[in-house]
Design an enzyme around this catalytic site. Structure first.
Site, PDB file in Angstrom:
ATOM      1  N   GLY A  10       0.844  -1.201   0.000  1.00  0.00           N
ATOM      2  CA  GLY A  10       0.000   0.000   0.000  1.00  0.00           C
ATOM      3  C   GLY A  10       0.875   1.245   0.000  1.00  0.00           C
ATOM      4  O   GLY A  10       0.508   2.296   0.539  1.00  0.00           O
ATOM      5  N   GLY A  13      -0.126   4.975  -1.230  1.00  0.00           N
ATOM      6  CA  GLY A  13      -1.210   5.686  -0.551  1.00  0.00           C
ATOM      7  C   GLY A  13      -0.725   6.866   0.279  1.00  0.00           C
ATOM      8  O   GLY A  13       0.463   7.218   0.269  1.00  0.00           O
ATOM      9  N   GLN A  14      -1.663   7.466   1.009  1.00  0.00           N
ATOM     10  CA  GLN A  14      -1.342   8.690   1.768  1.00  0.00           C
ATOM     11  C   GLN A  14      -0.191   8.468   2.755  1.00  0.00           C
ATOM     12  O   GLN A  14       0.744   9.258   2.816  1.00  0.00           O
ATOM     13  CB  GLN A  14      -2.583   9.185   2.532  1.00  0.00           C
ATOM     14  CG  GLN A  14      -2.373  10.567   3.132  1.00  0.00           C
ATOM     15  CD  GLN A  14      -3.337  10.897   4.268  1.00  0.00           C
ATOM     16  OE1 GLN A  14      -4.241  10.132   4.593  1.00  0.00           O
ATOM     17  NE2 GLN A  14      -3.133  12.045   4.872  1.00  0.00           N
ATOM     18  N   ASP A  36       2.209  -1.937  -4.351  1.00  0.00           N
ATOM     19  CA  ASP A  36       0.822  -1.449  -4.335  1.00  0.00           C
ATOM     20  C   ASP A  36       0.069  -2.099  -5.475  1.00  0.00           C
ATOM     21  O   ASP A  36       0.680  -2.607  -6.415  1.00  0.00           O
ATOM     22  CB  ASP A  36       0.783   0.089  -4.483  1.00  0.00           C
ATOM     23  CG  ASP A  36      -0.488   0.703  -3.902  1.00  0.00           C
ATOM     24  OD1 ASP A  36      -1.566   0.468  -4.471  1.00  0.00           O
ATOM     25  OD2 ASP A  36      -0.399   1.403  -2.882  1.00  0.00           O
ATOM     26  N   ARG A  38      -2.044  -0.203  -7.180  1.00  0.00           N
ATOM     27  CA  ARG A  38      -2.016   0.830  -8.210  1.00  0.00           C
ATOM     28  C   ARG A  38      -0.578   1.179  -8.573  1.00  0.00           C
ATOM     29  O   ARG A  38       0.361   0.692  -7.942  1.00  0.00           O
ATOM     30  CB  ARG A  38      -2.812   2.068  -7.789  1.00  0.00           C
ATOM     31  CG  ARG A  38      -2.344   2.772  -6.542  1.00  0.00           C
ATOM     32  CD  ARG A  38      -3.097   4.088  -6.363  1.00  0.00           C
ATOM     33  NE  ARG A  38      -3.371   4.365  -4.964  1.00  0.00           N
ATOM     34  CZ  ARG A  38      -3.549   5.585  -4.482  1.00  0.00           C
ATOM     35  NH1 ARG A  38      -3.492   6.632  -5.261  1.00  0.00           N
ATOM     36  NH2 ARG A  38      -3.804   5.765  -3.192  1.00  0.00           N
ATOM     37  N   ASP A  54      -0.912  -7.431  -5.270  1.00  0.00           N
ATOM     38  CA  ASP A  54      -2.254  -7.437  -4.674  1.00  0.00           C
ATOM     39  C   ASP A  54      -2.167  -8.243  -3.382  1.00  0.00           C
ATOM     40  O   ASP A  54      -1.903  -9.451  -3.418  1.00  0.00           O
ATOM     41  CB  ASP A  54      -3.244  -8.079  -5.660  1.00  0.00           C
ATOM     42  CG  ASP A  54      -4.666  -8.092  -5.113  1.00  0.00           C
ATOM     43  OD1 ASP A  54      -4.860  -7.722  -3.941  1.00  0.00           O
ATOM     44  OD2 ASP A  54      -5.573  -8.478  -5.872  1.00  0.00           O
ATOM     45  N   TYR A 144     -15.480  -0.156   8.731  1.00  0.00           N
ATOM     46  CA  TYR A 144     -14.042   0.105   8.871  1.00  0.00           C
ATOM     47  C   TYR A 144     -13.613  -0.112  10.329  1.00  0.00           C
ATOM     48  O   TYR A 144     -12.628  -0.808  10.616  1.00  0.00           O
ATOM     49  CB  TYR A 144     -13.775   1.543   8.421  1.00  0.00           C
ATOM     50  CG  TYR A 144     -12.372   2.050   8.603  1.00  0.00           C
ATOM     51  CD1 TYR A 144     -11.321   1.525   7.863  1.00  0.00           C
ATOM     52  CD2 TYR A 144     -12.102   3.099   9.490  1.00  0.00           C
ATOM     53  CE1 TYR A 144     -10.031   2.020   8.017  1.00  0.00           C
ATOM     54  CE2 TYR A 144     -10.834   3.607   9.642  1.00  0.00           C
ATOM     55  CZ  TYR A 144      -9.791   3.059   8.905  1.00  0.00           C
ATOM     56  OH  TYR A 144      -8.524   3.558   9.053  1.00  0.00           O
ATOM     57  N   LYS A 148     -11.131  -2.921  11.872  1.00  0.00           N
ATOM     58  CA  LYS A 148      -9.915  -2.565  12.615  1.00  0.00           C
ATOM     59  C   LYS A 148      -9.902  -3.234  14.000  1.00  0.00           C
ATOM     60  O   LYS A 148      -8.857  -3.694  14.467  1.00  0.00           O
ATOM     61  CB  LYS A 148      -9.801  -1.041  12.763  1.00  0.00           C
ATOM     62  CG  LYS A 148      -9.442  -0.319  11.464  1.00  0.00           C
ATOM     63  CD  LYS A 148      -8.063  -0.687  10.979  1.00  0.00           C
ATOM     64  CE  LYS A 148      -7.664   0.037   9.711  1.00  0.00           C
ATOM     65  NZ  LYS A 148      -6.420  -0.444   9.123  1.00  0.00           N
TER      66      LYS A 148
HETATM   67  P1  NAD Z   1      -4.743   5.026   1.306  1.00  0.00           P
HETATM   68  O1  NAD Z   1      -6.088   4.634   0.817  1.00  0.00           O
HETATM   69  O2  NAD Z   1      -4.235   6.380   0.982  1.00  0.00           O
HETATM   70  O3  NAD Z   1      -3.667   3.961   0.817  1.00  0.00           O
HETATM   71  C1  NAD Z   1      -3.921   2.596   0.767  1.00  0.00           C
HETATM   72  C2  NAD Z   1      -3.127   2.021  -0.383  1.00  0.00           C
HETATM   73  O4  NAD Z   1      -3.394   0.624  -0.432  1.00  0.00           O
HETATM   74  C3  NAD Z   1      -3.536   2.611  -1.753  1.00  0.00           C
HETATM   75  O5  NAD Z   1      -2.406   3.094  -2.432  1.00  0.00           O
HETATM   76  C4  NAD Z   1      -4.176   1.435  -2.466  1.00  0.00           C
HETATM   77  O6  NAD Z   1      -3.940   1.421  -3.867  1.00  0.00           O
HETATM   78  C5  NAD Z   1      -3.491   0.247  -1.795  1.00  0.00           C
HETATM   79  N1  NAD Z   1      -4.279  -0.978  -1.928  1.00  0.00           N
HETATM   80  C6  NAD Z   1      -5.616  -1.124  -1.892  1.00  0.00           C
HETATM   81  N2  NAD Z   1      -5.960  -2.398  -2.087  1.00  0.00           N
HETATM   82  C7  NAD Z   1      -4.806  -3.075  -2.248  1.00  0.00           C
HETATM   83  C8  NAD Z   1      -4.496  -4.435  -2.488  1.00  0.00           C
HETATM   84  N3  NAD Z   1      -5.472  -5.360  -2.621  1.00  0.00           N
HETATM   85  N4  NAD Z   1      -3.200  -4.801  -2.581  1.00  0.00           N
HETATM   86  C9  NAD Z   1      -2.207  -3.883  -2.477  1.00  0.00           C
HETATM   87  N5  NAD Z   1      -2.433  -2.572  -2.268  1.00  0.00           N
HETATM   88  C10 NAD Z   1      -3.725  -2.183  -2.149  1.00  0.00           C
HETATM   89  O7  NAD Z   1      -4.744   4.789   2.884  1.00  0.00           O
HETATM   90  P2  NAD Z   1      -3.806   5.460   3.974  1.00  0.00           P
HETATM   91  O8  NAD Z   1      -4.477   6.680   4.471  1.00  0.00           O
HETATM   92  O9  NAD Z   1      -2.420   5.540   3.485  1.00  0.00           O
HETATM   93  O10 NAD Z   1      -3.935   4.375   5.134  1.00  0.00           O
HETATM   94  C11 NAD Z   1      -2.988   3.350   5.307  1.00  0.00           C
HETATM   95  C12 NAD Z   1      -3.399   2.554   6.542  1.00  0.00           C
HETATM   96  O11 NAD Z   1      -3.454   3.418   7.672  1.00  0.00           O
HETATM   97  C13 NAD Z   1      -4.772   1.897   6.456  1.00  0.00           C
HETATM   98  O12 NAD Z   1      -4.757   0.673   7.140  1.00  0.00           O
HETATM   99  C14 NAD Z   1      -5.662   2.863   7.188  1.00  0.00           C
HETATM  100  O13 NAD Z   1      -6.788   2.232   7.734  1.00  0.00           O
HETATM  101  C15 NAD Z   1      -4.734   3.333   8.290  1.00  0.00           C
HETATM  102  N6  NAD Z   1      -5.132   4.630   8.837  1.00  0.00           N
HETATM  103  C16 NAD Z   1      -5.065   5.765   8.090  1.00  0.00           C
HETATM  104  C17 NAD Z   1      -5.465   6.979   8.648  1.00  0.00           C
HETATM  105  C18 NAD Z   1      -5.396   8.262   7.871  1.00  0.00           C
HETATM  106  O14 NAD Z   1      -5.846   9.297   8.383  1.00  0.00           O
HETATM  107  N7  NAD Z   1      -4.855   8.257   6.658  1.00  0.00           N
HETATM  108  C19 NAD Z   1      -5.925   7.022   9.972  1.00  0.00           C
HETATM  109  C20 NAD Z   1      -6.023   5.823  10.685  1.00  0.00           C
HETATM  110  C21 NAD Z   1      -5.593   4.633  10.136  1.00  0.00           C
HETATM  111  N1  SER Z   2      -8.584   9.035   8.909  1.00  0.00           N
HETATM  112  C1  SER Z   2      -9.252   7.782   8.984  1.00  0.00           C
HETATM  113  C2  SER Z   2     -10.616   7.875   8.433  1.00  0.00           C
HETATM  114  O1  SER Z   2     -11.193   8.940   8.503  1.00  0.00           O
HETATM  115  C3  SER Z   2      -9.309   7.303  10.409  1.00  0.00           C
HETATM  116  O2  SER Z   2      -8.967   5.980  10.421  1.00  0.00           O
HETATM  117  O3  SER Z   2     -11.121   6.896   7.971  1.00  0.00           O
END
Ligand code: NAD
Ligand code: SER
Length: 315
Positions: A10, A13-14, A36, A38, A54, A144, A148
């Site tokens: 992943g 992603g962000q 990833d 993507r 994947d 979600y 978690k």
């Molecule tokens: P995001 O959606 O920006 O990134 C997730 C990445 O996973 C994407 O690039 C997507 O293409 C990839 N992905 C999706 N399905 C996939 C698959 N089958 N195989 C491989 N890659 C795949 O999410 P994020 O914000 O970077 O979050 C990352 C983790 O952190 C997640 O578990 C999320 O729940 C957790 N999290 C994020 C936040 C936040 O504010 N961003 C807060 C709490 C927890």
């Molecule tokens: N930033 C995340 C969301 O809003 C918290 O896990 O889903």
């Protein structure tokens, strides 16, 4: 001892982009494999190895772990809160099966460590709103949050039953300027900066007084790496650690941005994400993280706002 070789799943992603870059600084570019579903994020291009992967394809994942001599996995692939409500079945499937695939392989290949993030979304309307403690009533209402919370117990299970050194943080809403957010309820706190700079106005999808726990990405990356580098005997929580940076409402962040862009205006029109936000705590007690592995945030709302605007202006 085997050299550290990390797989980030992943990575486009962000969080993945910044975590991959942060890990590459510490472990060396060649020792952090980004992956990833993507395409490779532009910011990662040329900085180290990338494989298309994947996480749902367990065989391919296993092959990559063996082929690349992986010793640690950071699993970030998931569907977040707002997107999850649009397709609950898919969110449950990815968030659970992705984790189980990684944990099975970690156990079979005796990986040194696994990182998997949880979220403030595990908490629900019956949890305390202010300074929500590590252990409390936890009754999530989003798919979600359910995924978690279940994932936290799978981590604990694999640690206790099979000795997998899996570590986890309940991230608050994360705010960043490098890569776009992936469909969360806290995404407004990123959109607001872009709109303030580009349009000088923003329509917020949460009410002005919706307080939520938040954190600047620089702090989140540092917390993740500090947790993963802490000695194993300091880690007393094998579900997931509460983690806190700051707490603010849309009205607070708008007022802070106005200090830099006086003409900026915000209107409020809440949508389905309001109910999700209302179910979460407003602030988090992360005293166990502070005690166990020395966590301390650096950014407050003012410092984060200045840094976000400075960096977005440069972009
Ligand atoms: P995001 O959606 O920006 O990134 C997730 C990445 O996973 C994407 O690039 C997507 O293409 C990839 N992905 C999706 N399905 C996939 C698959 N089958 N195989 C491989 N890659 C795949 O999410 P994020 O914000 O970077 O979050 C990352 C983790 O952190 C997640 O578990 C999320 O729940 C957790 N999290 C994020 C936040 C936040 O504010 N961003 C807060 C709490 C927890
Ligand atoms: N930033 C995340 C969301 O809003 C918290 O896990 O889903």
């Amino acid at each position: 001892m085997q050299k550290d070789k990390i797989l980030v799943i992943g990575a486009s992603g962000q969080i993945g982009v910044e975590l991959t870059l942060g890990l590459r600084k510490i472990y060396g570019n060649a020792n952090v494999v980004a992956s990833d579903l993507r395409e490779e994020n532009d910011l990662l291009k040329g900085t180290g190895p990338y494989v298309s992967l994947d996480v749902m394809n367990k065989e391919m994942l296993h092959v990559q772990v063996i082929r690349q001599n992986i010793t640690q996995i950071y699993l970030l692939a998931a569907i977040l809160s707002a997107t999850g409500e649009k397709n609950p079945g898919l969110a449950w499937h990815l968030n659970m099966q992705g984790l189980l695939n990684v944990m099975d392989i970690a156990r079979e290949e005796k990986l040194q460590k696994v990182y998997w993030p949880s979220s403030i979304a595990v908490f629900g309307p019956t949890s305390p709103k202010k300074n929500c403690p590590q252990q409390t009533i936890i009754e999530p209402i989003t798919v979600y949050g359910i995924s978690k919370y279940a994932g936290e117990f799978w981590c604990n299970y694999f640690h206790r039953r099979f000795g997998v050194d899996v570590r986890s943080l309940r991230y608050p809403g994360l705010i960043s300027y490098k890569s776009a957010p992936g469909g969360g309820t806290t995404d407004y706190a990123i959109e607001i900066f872009h709109e303030a700079l580009e349009e000088k106005k923003y329509q917020c999808f949460l009410n002005e007084d919706t307080y939520l726990p938040m954190m600047y990405m620089a702090d989140a990356i540092r917390a993740t790496i500090e947790l993963m580098e802490a000695p194993a005997d300091k880690i007393t929580v094998r579900t997931s650690y509460n983690l806190s940076g700051m707490s603010f409402s849309p009205k607070d962040i708008a007022a802070e941005i106005k200090k830099h862009i006086p003409e900026f205006t915000v209107t409020y029109k809440s949508d389905y994400r309001q109910a999700i936000a209302d179910s979460w705590p407003q602030s988090i007690d992360d005293s166990v993280s502070r005690k166990d592995w020395g966590w301390k945030e650096e950014y407050d709302l003012a410092a984060m706002t200045k840094d976000m605007l400075d960096n977005l202006r440069k972009q």
